[in-house]
Write a protein that holds these residues in place. Sequence first.
Motif, mmCIF file in Angstrom:
data_model
loop_
_atom_site.group_PDB
_atom_site.id
_atom_site.type_symbol
_atom_site.label_atom_id
_atom_site.label_comp_id
_atom_site.label_asym_id
_atom_site.label_seq_id
_atom_site.Cartn_x
_atom_site.Cartn_y
_atom_site.Cartn_z
ATOM 1 N N GLY A 228 45.170 102.427 59.710
ATOM 2 C CA GLY A 228 45.412 102.949 60.450
ATOM 3 C C GLY A 228 45.923 102.621 61.778
ATOM 4 O O GLY A 228 45.502 103.825 62.778
ATOM 5 N N TRP A 229 47.119 102.290 61.375
ATOM 6 C CA TRP A 229 48.301 102.160 62.770
ATOM 7 C C TRP A 229 48.567 103.429 62.504
ATOM 8 O O TRP A 229 49.753 103.580 61.569
ATOM 9 N N VAL A 230 48.790 104.568 63.539
ATOM 10 C CA VAL A 230 49.208 105.631 63.422
ATOM 11 C C VAL A 230 50.289 105.277 64.325
ATOM 12 O O VAL A 230 50.762 105.435 65.030
ATOM 13 N N ARG A 231 51.486 106.060 63.959
ATOM 14 C CA ARG A 231 53.137 106.098 63.912
ATOM 15 C C ARG A 231 53.025 106.713 65.213
ATOM 16 O O ARG A 231 52.719 108.479 64.624
ATOM 17 N N GLN A 232 53.041 106.867 65.969
ATOM 18 C CA GLN A 232 53.194 107.960 67.498
ATOM 19 C C GLN A 232 55.160 108.236 67.337
ATOM 20 O O GLN A 232 56.291 107.876 67.312
ATOM 21 N N LEU A 233 54.919 109.904 67.172
ATOM 22 C CA LEU A 233 56.540 110.536 66.827
ATOM 23 C C LEU A 233 56.619 111.529 68.028
ATOM 24 O O LEU A 233 55.266 112.100 68.372
ATOM 25 N N ASP A 234 58.110 111.158 68.702
ATOM 26 C CA ASP A 234 57.895 112.034 69.716
ATOM 27 C C ASP A 234 59.369 112.695 69.332
ATOM 28 O O ASP A 234 59.911 113.482 70.395
#
Length: 337
Positions: A58-64
């Motif tokens: 459930g922890w979604v990596r935030q891609l920049d």
Amino acid sequence: QINDGLESVAQLLSIKNPRNGMRVYVKSYRPGQGKGGGTFVYDASKAAINDGALVFNGWVRQLDSDAYTPYMSGCVCDGTTDDAQNLDKLNLALYRNKLQGRIIFDSDIFINSELQRIENLTFVKTDKKVGVRLVSGVHYEIKSGVAIKIGNYFDNSNTWVFCAANPKDSEEWYENNPQDNIWIYGGGTIDSTGAGSIRGTHLTSRYLIFTGACTNFKLFGLTTIGGDYANIVVTRPEATTGRVYDCTFKNTLVTNSDSSDHSTIWSAAPDWKVYNNKFIDASPKAKLISCAFESHGNQHYFYNNYIEGYVVAILQCAYLWDDKQPSKDDFYAYDNT
């Protein structure tokens, strides 16, 4: 402690009863490594998903950006620990989410085990050992001074170490959904000196890179060394447009090998150009069985290359091999040394 940044992904996963939308910064995938961390946002709808790279229960990596690293899926990258499975977590996550971009290798990485036959590798036969899944639209950048090291798991075996194949069933070479627009490049090295050799019987499917039906494949700027491969690169007639340039292919063959045939680049696809490369092999074996480019397609170019140690043949232009190949016209070779 959460506000100060967590030390690892393992610590992230230890948070009890996370709230939907909760945002947490993680310093590193592994404690103390300082790499592979980032910002994660909790999405309760994905609580059952853990792909080991982009979503962790459930922890979604935030891609920049579209730049990824092997550290993001837990690779150790010390050149001695087998990272094949952890690297595949990243490649699978990109494949399943239809993401494109670059995977950047900035430290040595060791590949020494077999990948699962799932997704695009589902119907790749298990008699071919595969160590790196190649994914459509992903470019693999090996930085200068960095090596992808291939281990002895691949000794004396048929291998597609880097594999872009996606066959439609276990009996068919033709592609179901080809992995296109794949580049392997940089200033680094693919080091197969630890991958052993061919012994007993010649292995016709011992490849370093099998592109399958990949269109717009590029290999440039790299050095390959060792491996005793039958071929460094092999592509199928269903593909089109490939470029191999500014590479050095060094000492692929092993003197005491039982290999009986080697073509560094083998292509049955149209529109392939091989140029500005160095083909160098000090093995006496190379003088007897090797050629630099074996052409089975049309619109092929071989130019501005330097060849040393390939005595029996520099080029082979084959006109009969299988009836599904395209016509074999328009081959150009010039300014080679």
